[in-house]
Design a protein around this motif. Structure first.
Motif, PDB file in Angstrom:
ATOM      1  N   PHE A 111       0.843  -1.184   0.000  1.00 48.12           N
ATOM      2  CA  PHE A 111       0.000   0.000   0.000  1.00 48.12           C
ATOM      3  C   PHE A 111       0.885   1.244   0.000  1.00 48.12           C
ATOM      4  O   PHE A 111       2.074   1.180   0.326  1.00 48.12           O
ATOM      5  CB  PHE A 111      -0.893   0.044   1.253  1.00 48.12           C
ATOM      6  N   GLN A 138     -10.021  -3.972   2.406  1.00 50.71           N
ATOM      7  CA  GLN A 138      -9.004  -3.827   3.448  1.00 50.71           C
ATOM      8  C   GLN A 138      -9.435  -4.453   4.769  1.00 50.71           C
ATOM      9  O   GLN A 138      -8.853  -4.156   5.816  1.00 50.71           O
ATOM     10  CB  GLN A 138      -8.677  -2.344   3.649  1.00 50.71           C
ATOM     11  N   LEU A 196      -4.927   4.305   3.335  1.00 50.58           N
ATOM     12  CA  LEU A 196      -4.059   3.346   2.657  1.00 50.58           C
ATOM     13  C   LEU A 196      -4.680   2.987   1.306  1.00 50.58           C
ATOM     14  O   LEU A 196      -5.847   2.608   1.239  1.00 50.58           O
ATOM     15  CB  LEU A 196      -3.874   2.079   3.488  1.00 50.58           C
ATOM     16  N   VAL A 197      -3.899   3.112   0.239  1.00 51.43           N
ATOM     17  CA  VAL A 197      -4.375   2.722  -1.088  1.00 51.43           C
ATOM     18  C   VAL A 197      -3.451   1.636  -1.626  1.00 51.43           C
ATOM     19  O   VAL A 197      -2.227   1.725  -1.492  1.00 51.43           O
ATOM     20  CB  VAL A 197      -4.427   3.932  -2.057  1.00 51.43           C
ATOM     21  N   PRO A 198      -4.011   0.575  -2.213  1.00 49.36           N
ATOM     22  CA  PRO A 198      -3.185  -0.543  -2.678  1.00 49.36           C
ATOM     23  C   PRO A 198      -2.402  -0.183  -3.929  1.00 49.36           C
ATOM     24  O   PRO A 198      -2.848   0.604  -4.765  1.00 49.36           O
ATOM     25  CB  PRO A 198      -4.223  -1.637  -2.967  1.00 49.36           C
TER      26      PRO A 198
END
Length: 228
Positions: A111, A138, A196-198
């Motif tokens: 992430f 998530q 949080l971004v993947p």
């Protein structure tokens, strides 16, 4: 790694790559299987069934890849935009202080984490459908964050009870956005980052993305400052 698209920096992982090729290959295999079954197969064997299932899965995975946006993160003049197949979120430059690759218990996550300093700027522009999908995707990470907060292992049930209201200094949120905000706080306790971004790239490339994003953020904020 980034590409210049008009006035934007566009960061692309590998999730959307190879979709068309996979669909074409799987489609050809499926057609050949149909011809073989109709013209040569004396019975429908287990191997033939597995081949049909594999080609069908290839078609589905290829379609899923094509449904992914070509760029997952875009640096725009107003902020950083996270793009998902169900929607997008614009995070203004002034809403976060920096981004980095997060870790939990010393293990780096796949992430990019954003240290949010203004919840309202994020929540006001957050599409509900995207919020639901992000929380679903998530869930395992969130459960790990809850576990980190429970040294005794007896408070998980209390932490998993999510309130349907959330209040900031300048706003009141309910429903999905309230739950999303509470999860942001829990993730921050475990990883140091609220959002949080993947990313579908290696840690080294993700760290380079973060350096580029942080540099772009400083440049954009400096341009917004009034000159003396």
């Amino acid at each position: 790694m980034f590409e210049v698209v008009m006035t934007m920096q566009a960061f692309s992982g590998s999730a959307s790559r190879g979709g068309a090729r996979l669909i074409i290959t799987s489609g050809v295999v499926f057609i050949l299987l149909v011809f073989y079954t109709l013209g040569f197969a004396t019975n429908f064997s287990a191997i033939l069934a597995i081949a049909y299932i594999a080609s069908a899965m290839g078609l589905f995975i290829g379609w899923a890849k094509l449904a992914e946006p070509p760029f997952s993160l875009l640096c725009e003049s107003q902020g950083i935009r996270y793009q998902h197949r169900v929607g997008s979120l614009l995070l203004p430059w002034s809403a976060f202080s920096f981004c980095a690759v997060p870790s939990i218990e010393g293990k780096q996550l796949a992430f990019i984490g954003f240290k949010i300093t203004n919840y309202d700027l994020l929540l006001q522009g957050l599409p509900v459908r995207l919020a639901v999908r992000m929380m679903t995707e998530q869930r395992a990470l969130y459960l790990e964050a809850v576990r980190q907060s429970c040294s005794s292992g007896q408070c998980a049930s209390d932490l998993l009870r999510e309130k349907d209201s959330f209040k900031t200094q300048s706003g009141q949120y309910s429903g999905v956005k309230a739950i999303f905000a509470q999860r942001m706080q829990r993730l921050a306790q475990a990883s140091g980052f609220e959002l949080l971004v993947p990313v579908n790239v290696g840690a080294e490339q993700a760290e380079q993305w973060c350096r580029d994003i942080n540099k772009n953020r400083l440049q954009q904020l400096q341009q917004l400052q009034p000159s003396n």
